[in-house]
Design a protein around this motif. Sequence first.
Motif, mmCIF file in Angstrom:
data_model
loop_
_atom_site.group_PDB
_atom_site.id
_atom_site.type_symbol
_atom_site.label_atom_id
_atom_site.label_comp_id
_atom_site.label_asym_id
_atom_site.label_seq_id
_atom_site.Cartn_x
_atom_site.Cartn_y
_atom_site.Cartn_z
ATOM 1 N N VAL A 23 0.847 -1.195 0.000
ATOM 2 C CA VAL A 23 0.000 0.000 0.000
ATOM 3 C C VAL A 23 0.881 1.244 0.000
ATOM 4 N N ALA A 24 1.923 1.220 0.845
ATOM 5 C CA ALA A 24 2.833 2.372 0.944
ATOM 6 C C ALA A 24 3.468 2.664 -0.414
ATOM 7 N N LYS A 25 3.941 1.621 -1.096
ATOM 8 C CA LYS A 25 4.620 1.821 -2.382
ATOM 9 C C LYS A 25 3.679 2.405 -3.422
ATOM 10 N N GLU A 26 2.467 1.887 -3.449
ATOM 11 C CA GLU A 26 1.502 2.362 -4.444
ATOM 12 C C GLU A 26 1.116 3.816 -4.150
ATOM 13 N N ARG A 27 0.932 4.152 -2.876
ATOM 14 C CA ARG A 27 0.590 5.536 -2.530
ATOM 15 C C ARG A 27 1.737 6.472 -2.872
ATOM 16 N N LEU A 28 2.957 6.018 -2.601
ATOM 17 C CA LEU A 28 4.134 6.827 -2.928
ATOM 18 C C LEU A 28 4.245 7.060 -4.434
ATOM 19 N N ARG A 29 4.008 5.982 -5.205
ATOM 20 C CA ARG A 29 4.137 6.090 -6.651
ATOM 21 C C ARG A 29 3.193 7.193 -7.162
ATOM 22 N N LEU A 30 1.946 7.161 -6.684
ATOM 23 C CA LEU A 30 0.967 8.142 -7.141
ATOM 24 C C LEU A 30 1.323 9.557 -6.701
ATOM 25 N N VAL A 31 1.725 9.670 -5.453
ATOM 26 C CA VAL A 31 2.020 10.998 -4.908
ATOM 27 C C VAL A 31 3.246 11.602 -5.621
ATOM 28 N N LEU A 32 4.210 10.753 -5.973
ATOM 29 C CA LEU A 32 5.412 11.266 -6.640
ATOM 30 C C LEU A 32 5.137 11.644 -8.092
ATOM 31 N N VAL A 33 4.241 10.907 -8.740
ATOM 32 C CA VAL A 33 3.890 11.286 -10.114
ATOM 33 C C VAL A 33 3.316 12.703 -10.098
ATOM 34 N N HIS A 34 2.486 12.976 -9.096
ATOM 35 C CA HIS A 34 1.926 14.325 -9.000
ATOM 36 C C HIS A 34 2.975 15.353 -8.617
ATOM 37 N N ASP A 35 3.808 14.999 -7.625
ATOM 38 C CA ASP A 35 4.862 15.942 -7.195
ATOM 39 C C ASP A 35 5.801 16.290 -8.345
ATOM 40 N N ARG A 36 6.125 15.273 -9.118
ATOM 41 C CA ARG A 36 7.121 15.481 -10.177
ATOM 42 C C ARG A 36 6.538 16.214 -11.372
ATOM 43 N N MET A 37 5.214 16.488 -11.352
ATOM 44 C CA MET A 37 4.614 17.292 -12.416
ATOM 45 C C MET A 37 5.159 18.707 -12.399
ATOM 46 N N ASP A 38 5.676 19.058 -11.282
ATOM 47 C CA ASP A 38 6.207 20.401 -11.089
ATOM 48 C C ASP A 38 7.521 20.545 -11.857
ATOM 49 N N ILE A 39 7.457 20.319 -13.180
ATOM 50 C CA ILE A 39 8.712 20.418 -13.941
ATOM 51 C C ILE A 39 8.850 21.815 -14.543
ATOM 52 N N SER A 40 10.077 22.194 -14.823
ATOM 53 C CA SER A 40 10.325 23.596 -15.163
ATOM 54 C C SER A 40 9.798 23.959 -16.548
ATOM 55 N N LEU A 66 0.459 24.691 -31.333
ATOM 56 C CA LEU A 66 0.744 23.438 -30.626
ATOM 57 C C LEU A 66 0.652 23.604 -29.114
ATOM 58 N N GLU A 67 -0.083 22.695 -28.504
ATOM 59 C CA GLU A 67 -0.232 22.757 -27.047
ATOM 60 C C GLU A 67 0.224 21.449 -26.422
ATOM 61 N N VAL A 68 1.083 21.566 -25.430
ATOM 62 C CA VAL A 68 1.538 20.374 -24.709
ATOM 63 C C VAL A 68 1.391 20.634 -23.216
ATOM 64 N N SER A 69 0.747 19.731 -22.527
ATOM 65 C CA SER A 69 0.641 19.935 -21.078
ATOM 66 C C SER A 69 0.512 18.616 -20.323
ATOM 67 N N LEU A 70 0.840 18.668 -19.069
ATOM 68 C CA LEU A 70 0.646 17.518 -18.192
ATOM 69 C C LEU A 70 -0.694 17.687 -17.487
ATOM 70 N N THR A 71 -1.471 16.637 -17.454
ATOM 71 C CA THR A 71 -2.796 16.710 -16.845
ATOM 72 C C THR A 71 -2.937 15.652 -15.762
ATOM 73 N N ARG A 72 -3.525 16.042 -14.668
ATOM 74 C CA ARG A 72 -3.791 15.094 -13.587
ATOM 75 C C ARG A 72 -4.967 14.207 -13.947
ATOM 76 N N GLU A 73 -4.820 12.939 -13.745
ATOM 77 C CA GLU A 73 -5.926 12.012 -13.912
ATOM 78 C C GLU A 73 -6.015 11.184 -12.630
ATOM 79 N N ASP A 74 -7.089 10.420 -12.519
ATOM 80 C CA ASP A 74 -7.270 9.634 -11.294
ATOM 81 C C ASP A 74 -6.103 8.706 -11.016
ATOM 82 N N GLU A 75 -5.651 8.028 -12.047
ATOM 83 C CA GLU A 75 -4.636 6.994 -11.825
ATOM 84 C C GLU A 75 -3.233 7.480 -12.138
ATOM 85 N N GLY A 76 -3.055 8.793 -12.241
ATOM 86 C CA GLY A 76 -1.711 9.279 -12.518
ATOM 87 C C GLY A 76 -1.745 10.550 -13.331
ATOM 88 N N VAL A 77 -0.778 10.680 -14.216
ATOM 89 C CA VAL A 77 -0.615 11.914 -14.963
ATOM 90 C C VAL A 77 -0.515 11.571 -16.445
#
Lengths: 101, 264
Positions: A23-40, A66-77
Amino acid sequence: MGISGVLAKFFGKDTESEASKTVAKERLRLVLVHDRMDISEQTMDSLREDLIAVIGRYMEIDKDALEVSLTREDEGVALVANIPVLNLKRQPIDKSVIPED
Amino acid sequence: MGKVIVVTSGKGGVGKTTTTANIGTALAMMGQKVVMVDTDIGLRNLDVVLGLENRIVYDIVDAVRGNCRLKQALIKDKRLENMFLLPAAQTKDKTAVTSDQMVELCDKLKDEFDFVIIDCPAGIEHGFKNAIAGAEEAIVVTTPEVSAVRDADRIIGLLEAAEIRAPKLIINRIRVNMVKTGDMMSVEDILDILAVELLGIVPDDDAIVISTNRGEPTVLDSNSRPGEAFRNIARRICGEAVPLMSLDEKRGFFGKIKSLFAGD
């Protein structure tokens, strides 16, 4: 969990819940995908330029629209790109498909 | 010319100060000339972990502002003659030192010492930026918990943005029993997620509480398991290839019995 689950837990036979580290690993994976969206901005710009260069080899695209963006989705980005095509280049004809007389 | 290494974590309470004190002491035990710098202005603690709290006259703010000479602010350890502490100020504001002053301070210290180990405050604000300003290398401390690993990931990103490349990871407070039953993330699980080089692993052990109570870094105790872990880490920092210590329960158990008989 029902009575049997409570009893199972009491007797140390808790087979219902998965190991908490999973459970911890899966929660971490999701939380980090969101955290790492903060790219420059810089990284996004160079991604955009690379996309234009690669796609430009196959078709003419509207670089300004042309438009490129990262979008949050339920199961990730998701990386979402909207790339208007202005013109398709004529493909070199594959000789093998030319019918022989 | 010495090396400046910052010990950081993002999250508080994962063992930054304990790690700094033990790595610094272990390096000094190996004959290196070491200074540890506490940059947690307003919440200094490295002095008590090292047992040097009664010797403080001047602090880091006095040193950078020229209230005293740098040498006057350095506290010589009572056990190891080649080990020094530059304490943080306790009563001043976080912003009392600037990044430029930190860079200048680190430059001066690395002329004199083989290792300058910087204890970074928790958080990612002013204190963090100061602590990493003069550092060339970084050690990131984490524990096998979701919150600590998440913060470690953020810190690794910030270190890379500040051009401190390839930070090394210490995983602290590992509990072998819980890893075995699947109730704690393992070393492999964490490395999988963070994708950085591992510098060492440290078992969770009562010895740390006892050594902090006494102000004696646990590396000074030859029977201490976390002490052994930190001594291994210090050897790796000096370039030795030391295998990861076995966290096997049996060894831990007998190790504890052994230290009981040794009167610890």
